[in-house]
Enzyme design. Structure first.
Site, mmCIF file in Angstrom:
data_model
loop_
_atom_site.group_PDB
_atom_site.id
_atom_site.type_symbol
_atom_site.label_atom_id
_atom_site.label_comp_id
_atom_site.label_asym_id
_atom_site.label_seq_id
_atom_site.Cartn_x
_atom_site.Cartn_y
_atom_site.Cartn_z
ATOM 1 N N ASP A 53 5.407 -8.415 -5.256
ATOM 2 C CA ASP A 53 6.086 -7.138 -5.094
ATOM 3 C C ASP A 53 7.372 -7.188 -5.913
ATOM 4 O OD1 ASP A 53 5.497 -4.902 -2.563
ATOM 5 O OD2 ASP A 53 7.238 -4.605 -3.858
ATOM 6 N N ASP A 80 7.353 -7.779 -11.124
ATOM 7 C CA ASP A 80 7.161 -6.382 -11.499
ATOM 8 C C ASP A 80 5.833 -6.305 -12.245
ATOM 9 O OD1 ASP A 80 7.027 -3.867 -12.551
ATOM 10 O OD2 ASP A 80 9.114 -3.819 -13.225
ATOM 11 N N ASN A 107 -3.599 -3.780 -4.955
ATOM 12 C CA ASN A 107 -3.147 -2.707 -4.069
ATOM 13 C C ASN A 107 -1.960 -1.899 -4.608
ATOM 14 O OD1 ASN A 107 -2.423 -1.428 -1.311
ATOM 15 N ND2 ASN A 107 -0.635 -2.684 -1.796
ATOM 16 N N TYR A 172 -1.312 10.205 -11.820
ATOM 17 C CA TYR A 172 -1.753 9.334 -10.714
ATOM 18 C C TYR A 172 -3.251 9.515 -10.476
ATOM 19 C CZ TYR A 172 -2.014 7.662 -5.799
ATOM 20 O OH TYR A 172 -2.351 7.024 -4.629
ATOM 21 N N LYS A 176 -6.151 6.727 -10.780
ATOM 22 C CA LYS A 176 -6.947 6.342 -9.604
ATOM 23 C C LYS A 176 -8.437 6.591 -9.825
ATOM 24 C CE LYS A 176 -3.860 4.624 -6.817
ATOM 25 N NZ LYS A 176 -3.930 3.201 -6.451
ATOM 26 N N THR A 207 2.040 5.501 6.061
ATOM 27 C CA THR A 207 2.931 4.359 5.809
ATOM 28 C C THR A 207 4.374 4.830 5.983
ATOM 29 O OG1 THR A 207 3.041 4.962 3.507
ATOM 30 C CG2 THR A 207 1.336 3.386 4.103
HETATM 31 N N1 LIG Z 1 -0.589 5.733 1.812
HETATM 32 C C1 LIG Z 1 -1.527 6.560 1.412
HETATM 33 O O1 LIG Z 1 -1.701 7.640 1.986
HETATM 34 C C2 LIG Z 1 -2.412 6.212 0.270
HETATM 35 C C3 LIG Z 1 -3.492 7.049 -0.006
HETATM 36 C C4 LIG Z 1 -4.353 6.755 -1.046
HETATM 37 C C5 LIG Z 1 -4.134 5.629 -1.819
HETATM 38 N N2 LIG Z 1 -3.068 4.831 -1.561
HETATM 39 C C6 LIG Z 1 -2.889 3.664 -2.424
HETATM 40 O O2 LIG Z 1 -2.716 2.518 -1.622
HETATM 41 C C7 LIG Z 1 -1.883 1.599 -2.310
HETATM 42 C C8 LIG Z 1 -0.715 1.210 -1.429
HETATM 43 O O3 LIG Z 1 0.019 2.383 -1.179
HETATM 44 P P1 LIG Z 1 1.080 2.506 -0.001
HETATM 45 O O4 LIG Z 1 0.950 3.860 0.515
HETATM 46 O O5 LIG Z 1 0.982 1.350 0.887
HETATM 47 O O6 LIG Z 1 2.423 2.443 -0.873
HETATM 48 P P2 LIG Z 1 3.851 1.802 -0.528
HETATM 49 O O7 LIG Z 1 4.800 2.447 -1.476
HETATM 50 O O8 LIG Z 1 4.126 1.868 0.924
HETATM 51 O O9 LIG Z 1 3.655 0.284 -0.933
HETATM 52 C C9 LIG Z 1 3.399 -0.062 -2.282
HETATM 53 C C10 LIG Z 1 4.043 -1.395 -2.554
HETATM 54 O O10 LIG Z 1 3.783 -1.713 -3.928
HETATM 55 C C11 LIG Z 1 4.979 -2.142 -4.540
HETATM 56 N N3 LIG Z 1 4.959 -1.834 -5.954
HETATM 57 C C12 LIG Z 1 4.811 -0.611 -6.518
HETATM 58 N N4 LIG Z 1 4.886 -0.718 -7.851
HETATM 59 C C13 LIG Z 1 5.094 -2.032 -8.128
HETATM 60 C C14 LIG Z 1 5.290 -2.767 -9.328
HETATM 61 N N5 LIG Z 1 5.304 -2.169 -10.526
HETATM 62 N N6 LIG Z 1 5.482 -4.092 -9.238
HETATM 63 C C15 LIG Z 1 5.493 -4.707 -8.041
HETATM 64 N N7 LIG Z 1 5.343 -4.064 -6.873
HETATM 65 C C16 LIG Z 1 5.143 -2.733 -6.928
HETATM 66 C C17 LIG Z 1 6.084 -1.391 -3.824
HETATM 67 O O11 LIG Z 1 7.344 -2.044 -3.943
HETATM 68 C C18 LIG Z 1 5.566 -1.373 -2.385
HETATM 69 O O12 LIG Z 1 5.984 -2.496 -1.652
HETATM 70 C C19 LIG Z 1 -1.466 2.285 -3.603
HETATM 71 O O13 LIG Z 1 -2.313 1.880 -4.654
HETATM 72 C C20 LIG Z 1 -1.660 3.745 -3.301
HETATM 73 O O14 LIG Z 1 -1.885 4.496 -4.452
HETATM 74 C C21 LIG Z 1 -2.203 5.098 -0.538
#
Ligand SMILES: NC(=O)c1ccc[n+]([C@@H]2O[C@H](COP(=O)([O-])OP(=O)(O)OC[C@H]3O[C@@H](n4cnc5c(N)ncnc54)[C@H](O)[C@@H]3O)[C@@H](O)[C@H]2O)c1
Length: 265
Positions: A53, A80, A107, A172, A176, A207
């Site tokens: 992360d 990153d 993820n 996005y 995806k 979340t």
């Molecule tokens: N929450 C939802 O409703 C939802 C729905 C569909 C898909 N998703 C997908 O699920 C996955 C997780 O999403 P989430 O909702 O838990 O998001 P979130 O923002 O709560 O967590 C994502 C994590 O990834 C880290 N991150 C992002 N970009 C980064 C980078 N360049 N380098 C290192 N770390 C990085 C962030 O710091 C964070 O800790 C994502 O791929 C998102 O697109 C989420």
């Protein structure tokens, strides 16, 4: 909420997967949201979890919370993921410290809103780097050891956003949708060596970030109207699908996409 390690928690009514015990699991974006829940759930199974992360504080806090509850304390590697050299080095570091990943959960992602008319070339590249590119290169980096072992499970997180389709996230959505195509390509590339590649498409998962940024009463009403299940879906519900797809219980499943959205689609 943090849950107990099943090694100690005899009250959990969810599955324990013996094949995940001691398995080396790498999770990107494990510092918060769905990724943090996955870190916790694999740690509860007794897996050796490494996570990447760029958010240092929540990641360190997660390790601190989980360490006393876990058979193997999860290990945080700051990274990153838009920097592919750093990602490749971090995977080499995981391999040196824990061993080669046997499960990869791609993820990390970000659903920042953007207007179609205003997308610049630089913004397009940045969104692709955050939401698609690192998934490919992480898979490429873990594949040789998985192929040599004749086993492995790679799980790529997509979204239903491109299928609904969600508005004000055109890049996005494009990324995806690309995750699904990439999954099917990599499943074909790696299947002959026994490595499985699948994709998970969450719907609206509540979340902390979603709660903070987008979860207005109006948006929640829209979600409930769209879903068959009239309630919020939680990160742990996604984690439990990830556990199954990572474990040997799903040994014949590859090249597939799993929607987990309370029946929105
Ligand atoms: N929450 C939802 O409703 C939802 C729905 C569909 C898909 N998703 C997908 O699920 C996955 C997780 O999403 P989430 O909702 O838990 O998001 P979130 O923002 O709560 O967590 C994502 C994590 O990834 C880290 N991150 C992002 N970009 C980064 C980078 N360049 N380098 C290192 N770390 C990085 C962030 O710091 C964070 O800790 C994502 O791929 C998102 O697109 C989420």
């Amino acid at each position: 909420m943090l849950l107990m390690n099943p090694v100690e928690d005899q009250t959990s009514h969810f599955a324990t997967y013996p094949s995940l015990r001691n398995r080396i699991v790498l999770i990107t974006g494990g510092g918060s949201g769905i990724g943090a829940s996955a870190v916790e759930h694999f740690a509860r199974q007794g897996s050796r979890v490494a996570f990447f992360d760029r958010a240092l504080e929540p990641s360190a806090a997660l390790v601190e919370q989980l360490t006393p509850l876990s058979l193997h304390a999860p290990v945080f590697f700051p990274c990153d993921l838009t920097d592919i050299s750093a990602l490749q080095q971090a995977i080499a570091d995981v391999t040196a410290q824990l061993g080669a990943p046997q499960v990869l959960i791609n993820n990390a992602g970000s659903d920042d809103r953007h207007l179609f008319e205003e997308v610049t070339l630089a913004y397009w590249d940045e969104r692709m780097a955050v939401n698609l590119r690192h998934q490919f290169f992480a898979a490429q980096a873990v594949a040789p050891a998985m192929k040599a072992a004749g086993a492995g499970s790679i799980l790529n997180i997509s979204s239903i956003s491109w299928m609904i389709p969600g508005e004000n996230v055109p890049v996005y959505n494009t990324a995806k949708a690309g995750v699904v195509g990439m999954t099917r390509s990599l499943a074909r590339e790696l299947g002959k060596a026994g490595v499985r590649v699948n994709c998970v498409l969450p719907g609206a998962i509540l979340t902390d970030r979603q709660r903070r940024l987008w979860n207005t009463p109006e948006y929640e009403a829209e979600i409930f109207a769209s879903q068959c299940l009239k309630r919020n879906l939680l990160p742990e519900e996604v984690s439990r699908l990830l556990l199954f797809l990572a474990a040997d219980d799903s040994s014949a499943i590859t090249n597939q996409s799993y929607i987990i959205d309370g029946g929105w689609m």
